[in-house]
Write an enzyme that holds these catalytic residues in place. Structure first.
Site, PDB file in Angstrom:
ATOM      1  N   TYR A   1      -4.619 -13.118  -8.564  1.00  0.00           N
ATOM      2  CA  TYR A   1      -4.671 -11.756  -7.360  1.00  0.00           C
ATOM      3  C   TYR A   1      -5.818 -10.221  -8.715  1.00  0.00           C
ATOM      4  O   TYR A   1      -6.936  -9.630  -8.051  1.00  0.00           O
ATOM      5  CB  TYR A   1      -3.141 -11.153  -8.074  1.00  0.00           C
ATOM      6  CG  TYR A   1      -3.180  -9.312  -7.464  1.00  0.00           C
ATOM      7  CD1 TYR A   1      -2.680  -9.740  -6.471  1.00  0.00           C
ATOM      8  CD2 TYR A   1      -2.328  -9.142  -8.627  1.00  0.00           C
ATOM      9  CE1 TYR A   1      -2.314  -8.270  -5.942  1.00  0.00           C
ATOM     10  CE2 TYR A   1      -2.636  -7.994  -8.120  1.00  0.00           C
ATOM     11  CZ  TYR A   1      -1.822  -7.318  -6.732  1.00  0.00           C
ATOM     12  OH  TYR A   1      -1.464  -5.994  -6.322  1.00  0.00           O
TER      13      TYR A   1
ATOM     14  N   LYS B   1      -8.400  -8.247  -7.489  1.00  0.00           N
ATOM     15  CA  LYS B   1      -8.355  -6.629  -7.790  1.00  0.00           C
ATOM     16  C   LYS B   1      -9.611  -5.806  -8.410  1.00  0.00           C
ATOM     17  O   LYS B   1      -9.931  -4.515  -7.766  1.00  0.00           O
ATOM     18  CB  LYS B   1      -6.668  -6.446  -8.549  1.00  0.00           C
ATOM     19  CG  LYS B   1      -6.404  -6.342  -7.441  1.00  0.00           C
ATOM     20  CD  LYS B   1      -5.604  -6.156  -6.252  1.00  0.00           C
ATOM     21  CE  LYS B   1      -4.273  -5.641  -5.047  1.00  0.00           C
ATOM     22  NZ  LYS B   1      -4.744  -5.064  -3.791  1.00  0.00           N
TER      23      LYS B   1
HETATM   24  P1  NAI Z   1       3.582  -5.146   1.196  1.00  0.00           P
HETATM   25  O1  NAI Z   1       3.795  -5.816   0.484  1.00  0.00           O
HETATM   26  O2  NAI Z   1       4.342  -3.764   1.508  1.00  0.00           O
HETATM   27  O3  NAI Z   1       2.001  -4.483   1.944  1.00  0.00           O
HETATM   28  C1  NAI Z   1       1.359  -4.501   1.529  1.00  0.00           C
HETATM   29  C2  NAI Z   1       1.467  -4.892   3.589  1.00  0.00           C
HETATM   30  O4  NAI Z   1       0.062  -6.322   3.815  1.00  0.00           O
HETATM   31  C3  NAI Z   1       2.615  -6.023   4.406  1.00  0.00           C
HETATM   32  O5  NAI Z   1       3.005  -4.941   5.096  1.00  0.00           O
HETATM   33  C4  NAI Z   1       2.101  -7.464   5.091  1.00  0.00           C
HETATM   34  O6  NAI Z   1       2.125  -7.783   6.324  1.00  0.00           O
HETATM   35  C5  NAI Z   1       0.544  -6.290   4.989  1.00  0.00           C
HETATM   36  N1  NAI Z   1      -0.689  -7.591   5.045  1.00  0.00           N
HETATM   37  C6  NAI Z   1      -0.995  -8.732   4.402  1.00  0.00           C
HETATM   38  N2  NAI Z   1      -1.312  -9.415   4.301  1.00  0.00           N
HETATM   39  C7  NAI Z   1      -2.102  -9.483   5.805  1.00  0.00           C
HETATM   40  C8  NAI Z   1      -3.451  -9.248   6.471  1.00  0.00           C
HETATM   41  N3  NAI Z   1      -4.131 -10.628   5.649  1.00  0.00           N
HETATM   42  N4  NAI Z   1      -3.868  -8.616   7.214  1.00  0.00           N
HETATM   43  C9  NAI Z   1      -2.884  -7.766   7.577  1.00  0.00           C
HETATM   44  N5  NAI Z   1      -2.056  -7.603   6.698  1.00  0.00           N
HETATM   45  C10 NAI Z   1      -1.308  -7.420   6.172  1.00  0.00           C
HETATM   46  O7  NAI Z   1       2.827  -4.252  -0.261  1.00  0.00           O
HETATM   47  P2  NAI Z   1       2.606  -2.481  -1.358  1.00  0.00           P
HETATM   48  O8  NAI Z   1       3.020  -2.463  -2.057  1.00  0.00           O
HETATM   49  O9  NAI Z   1       2.763  -1.964  -0.015  1.00  0.00           O
HETATM   50  O10 NAI Z   1       1.020  -2.927  -1.216  1.00  0.00           O
HETATM   51  C11 NAI Z   1       0.306  -2.776  -1.130  1.00  0.00           C
HETATM   52  C12 NAI Z   1      -1.315  -2.783  -1.542  1.00  0.00           C
HETATM   53  O11 NAI Z   1      -0.934  -2.352  -2.664  1.00  0.00           O
HETATM   54  C13 NAI Z   1      -1.671  -4.275  -1.679  1.00  0.00           C
HETATM   55  O12 NAI Z   1      -2.476  -4.753  -2.096  1.00  0.00           O
HETATM   56  C14 NAI Z   1      -1.171  -4.101  -3.321  1.00  0.00           C
HETATM   57  O13 NAI Z   1      -1.623  -5.782  -3.583  1.00  0.00           O
HETATM   58  C15 NAI Z   1      -1.337  -2.780  -3.778  1.00  0.00           C
HETATM   59  N6  NAI Z   1      -0.380  -2.360  -5.115  1.00  0.00           N
HETATM   60  C16 NAI Z   1       0.720  -2.384  -4.743  1.00  0.00           C
HETATM   61  C17 NAI Z   1       1.566  -2.430  -6.189  1.00  0.00           C
HETATM   62  C18 NAI Z   1       2.876  -2.004  -6.496  1.00  0.00           C
HETATM   63  O14 NAI Z   1       3.196  -1.710  -7.041  1.00  0.00           O
HETATM   64  N7  NAI Z   1       3.793  -1.667  -4.804  1.00  0.00           N
HETATM   65  C19 NAI Z   1       0.900  -2.520  -7.233  1.00  0.00           C
HETATM   66  C20 NAI Z   1      -0.641  -2.334  -7.644  1.00  0.00           C
HETATM   67  C21 NAI Z   1      -1.175  -3.141  -6.626  1.00  0.00           C
END
Ligand code: NAI
Length: 794
Positions: free
Chosen positions: A221, A225
């Site tokens: 990851y 990232k």
């Molecule tokens: P989340 O799991 O709530 O949202 C991610 C969404 O992406 C999910 O709804 C999922 O179904 C969708 N998804 C996954 N694979 C997919 C694909 N191949 N095509 C289309 N949609 C897909 O997680 P969150 O926390 O909202 O994460 C959003 C972004 O922020 C991610 O890239 C995560 O790595 C990044 N991030 C989040 C942090 C946090 O503290 N929440 C910290 C650092 C980065």
């Protein structure tokens, strides 16, 4: 902190102290207002609300009507918050989500559908898309088919496959890269040409603290990232000229990805809604940020950048470079004192040219400070401080002020500018900042360059700061004489800072004073002092929206034109020379941007009245390229106008810590154009005294050295106030109370004043008979007689 790293709740807490934002204490202090300063977060520079945006309102101010936004992974967490926020502010939103689980297994349409329903229920425009980001083009197609365009891409979709490094399978590695890095690439590439053709695009890449800092159990990851940051950095460069901006965020928010690893109260405290406002601002057409990296969470936003140690040369001419030499210099290589902050690849590699030439010339090799003049170099600044440079005479006709005015962007398009560019204009005059031109001659041949032993390498000379103070308006022709003194030399580690004071005279009259702050890269480290009481210091602007903003587009030939005023450095015109200095093309002269900024102030706050210009101080922060737009933000604080000049296209600050000091019109009209009082006889006398003082000039100021205020009464009431200033500049008479404070204030009636002036009663008598009241330094009234007698003789 990144999602998924520590594998249990208790271990999660152990990661908090590493968090640069101060960990749980701040995190719990959730301040819902986006873009407000969070005083308790050290070093945090927070987003300011854009003008017009109401605090707490998500729909006022910055709007996205007509814009089409694609948010990947918008079925929950952060993506959902972005989709809702964009829709609320008028955008049409493609809500993409594959709908699988957090590890990337399975799929479903329900996540995207729910968010679309939410948006539509609030009256917004949205369409669902259920493709994986790996099918990039399909996502963009869905935007084009439904809404006819694509303006903004938020690459947000993400999953986790956390494992300690040795246990990461090929599949765990690949799927993380496919979804995060390749998915973002494919979606963005599909939108790129559309953005290019429409000359607008905004892209967000979602990175993570795990990528920036590393995190246990997240090698796959972390790699993907930080890859996104590299991708964004290059898109920012390639997209710039098409108004496509790419920025990267490293968010912290409670979501499906973090709920397994964060305690519930933190999941609740770190709302995705505290991240969305940054994303919206970065994607707005008004935001000029490009290639930035931001950490954001809990209502706090901070910007990150690279820092590089001064480093050390570890190679000697004609000797092999050895690991032992690296070992010997290790401390120095890793020492961040006087670190630089390269922002471009050009800035990064420009040091290597210097290194090669230093090794080649064997000037500096293997010495403990490398790249700097070592303490043992024998350089002793005290030998030079106080040293006077040869006097320089600058001869000019009306052509030079006109050329200068054109050089700093004056144009006949603006009728107001005619008096600066046409010698036949009745009010023909010199721009106040022309005052740097006669003075700068001292820097070149026969000036600073001629000081024996100082050995300045002019290819390493940077113009750091400039101060200019005017004592009277500059003549439109003449010989002017400049006398220069090395006021101080400071050791700034990575370079030496030379303060050069230049006084410029017309005959015996002191016209202006310049202080040049000149930074000689690589000449520091001689063990000298770092600050000087002689330095004219910069002042930061107030922490509020500017009171006025003016911008002007520079022409592609601005530097070619400006240099004709006497700054012949090829850096400003020759691309080959500019490349040697590490610039992609020739740069504008700092003093040219300085001229733009000063005339913005003069126009907005002084109605282009050059007599109101007192002083200007600026610090040159970043280069400007000819053709870019200079935007001057101005804050008025009394007679001081704080200024900051930005390059409008990039948002980068070019001039900082700057100010212009003006005289006040109300308090201090020019003698030429006095506000008539009420037809008092004394008005004429004061005007005449003013005229005579102008003739006598400096001599009288030296003799008297005082400010007198006159309160002239009629029928027992104060009917007029006049000031005779024989302390500042070369003497002046103006209507109104003294600026600053008067040494002596006289009160008497208009009629008694005339009697004194005409010699019918002497001032002492008038005083003892109570006709003349004196406040302040009474002894100074003796000196006053000199002036009044002078008048009486006429
Ligand atoms: P989340 O799991 O709530 O949202 C991610 C969404 O992406 C999910 O709804 C999922 O179904 C969708 N998804 C996954 N694979 C997919 C694909 N191949 N095509 C289309 N949609 C897909 O997680 P969150 O926390 O909202 O994460 C959003 C972004 O922020 C991610 O890239 C995560 O790595 C990044 N991030 C989040 C942090 C946090 O503290 N929440 C910290 C650092 C980065």
């Amino acid at each position: 902190m990144a999602p998924g790293a520590p594998l249990s709740r208790s271990s999660q807490f152990t990661t908090f102290p590493r968090d640069p934002r101060g960990g749980p204490t701040h995190a719990r202090c959730s301040r819902p207002a986006p873009g407000r300063c969070h005083g308790s977060v050290p070093g945090a520079c927070l987003l300011r609300l854009a003008p017009g945006a109401r605090r707490g309102s998500m729909s006022a101010g910055l709007r996205f009507d007509g814009r089409v936004v694609l948010v990947t992974g918008a079925g929950g967490g952060l993506g959902r918050a972005y989709a809702l926020a964009f829709a609320e502010r008028g955008a049409s939103v493609v809500v993409n989500d594959l709908g699988g689980d957090s590890k990337g297994h399975g799929k479903s349409s329900s996540a995207a559908d729910k968010v679309v329903e939410e948006i539509r229920a609030k009256g917004g425009k949205a369409v669902a898309n259920y493709d994986s980001v790996e099918a990039g083009e399909k996502l963009v197609l869905s935007a084009l088919e439904t809404f006819g365009r694509i303006d903004i891409v938020i690459n947000n979709a993400g999953i986790l496959r956390d494992r300690s490094f040795a246990r990461i399978s090929d599949e765990d590695w690949d799927i993380i890269h496919r979804v995060h890095l390749k998915g973002s690439f494919l979606v963005t590439r599909a939108a790129w040409n559309r953005m290019k053709n429409q000359k607008f695009g905004r892209i967000i890449m979602t990175s993570s603290a795990a990528g920036i800092y590393g995190n246990f159990g997240q090698a796959n990851y972390s790699a993907a990232k930080l890859g996104l940051l590299g991708l964004s950095n290059t898109l920012a460069i390639e997209g710039r000229k098409y108004n496509i901006h790419s920025n990267t965020i490293a968010p912290t928010a409670g979501s499906r990805l973090t709920q397994a690893i964060m305690p519930q109260d933190l999941v609740d405290a770190f709302k995705p809604e505290y991240v969305a406002p940054l994303v919206l601002w970065l994607c707005h057409e008004r935001c000029q940020e490009n290639g930035g990296l931001f950490e954001v969470g809990a209502g706090w936003i901070g910007k990150l950048r690279w820092e590089r140690s001064l480093g050390s040369i570890v190679r000697e001419k004609n000797h092999p470079m050895t690991p032992e030499a690296v070992q010997d210099k290790w401390e120095k290589i890793c020492d961040f004192d006087n670190a630089s902050k390269p922002r471009t690849i050009q800035e990064s590699v420009s040091i290597l040219n210097d290194v090669l030439s230093q090794i080649e010339s064997e000037e500096v090799s293997m010495n403990p400070t490398s790249y700097t003049r070592s303490a043992s170099s024998g350089f002793d600044p005290s030998k030079y401080v106080g040293q006077k440079l040869p006097t320089v005479v600058y001869n000019y006709t009306h052509l030079q002020p006109i050329l200068y005015a054109l050089g700093v962007g004056m144009t006949t398009k603006d009728p107001d500018h005619l008096k600066f560019v046409f010698e036949g204009s009745e009010a023909f005059c010199c721009l106040p900042t022309f005052g740097v031109i006669p003075a700068q001659a001292s820097l070149w041949d026969g000036g600073l360059a001629s000081v024996p032993g100082l050995n300045i390498d002019f290819t390493k000379l940077l113009h750091g700061e400039q101060y200019l103070e005017l004592y009277k308006p500059l003549p439109t022709s003449g010989p002017l004489t400049s006398e220069s003194t090395i006021a101080d030399i400071l050791d700034k580690g990575s370079g030496a800072l030379i303060l050069l004071d230049v006084h410029t005279y017309c005959g015996k009259d002191l016209l202006c004073y310049n202080q040049f702050s000149l930074f000689v890269v690589g000449a520091g480290g001689f063990g000298g002092k770092r600050t000087s009481e002689k330095a004219k210091v910069t002042v930061n602007p107030p922490n509020r929206t500017p009171d006025a903003v003016l911008s002007d587009v520079t022409t592609v030939d601005q530097a070619a034109l400006y240099r004709l005023s006497g700054d012949w450095n090829p850096l400003h015109v020759d691309p080959g020379f500019a490349a040697l200095g590490g610039f992609q093309k020739p740069i504008l002269h700092g003093l040219c941007s300085f001229g733009f900024a000063a005339r913005h102030v003069l126009k907005h706050f002084a109605n282009n009245d050059v007599t109101r210009f007192k002083a200007i101080k600026v610090r040159f922060v970043k280069p400007v390229f000819p053709g870019q737009t200079l935007q001057t933000d101005m804050w008025k604080e009394g007679n001081r106008i704080h200024i900051q000049t930005k390059v409008k296209e990039t948002g980068e600050v070019a001039i900082a810590g700057a100010y212009v000091d003006l005289t006040s019109t109300l308090d201090k009209p020019s003698v030429k154009n006095p506000i008539k009082a009420s037809g008092l006889q004394s008005d004429l006398v004061f005007e005449e005294i003013g005229r005579r003082i102008k003739e006598v000039g400096n001599q009288l100021v030296k003799k008297v050295n005082a400010i007198f205020q006159w309160d002239i009464t009629k029928d027992g009431e104060t009917a007029a106030q006049w000031t005779i200033d024989l302390k500042n500049g070369s003497g002046e008479v103006y209507q109104g109370p003294a600026q600053g404070s008067a040494d002596t204030t006289f009160t008497l009636s208009d009629q008694d004043f005339m009697e004194v002036v005409l010699g019918k009663i002497n001032p002492q008598k008038a005083f003892f008979s109570g006709k003349l009241k004196v406040k302040g330094n009474i002894m100074l009234s003796q000196k006053l007689e000199m002036i009044l007698k002078d008048y009486a003789k006429l």
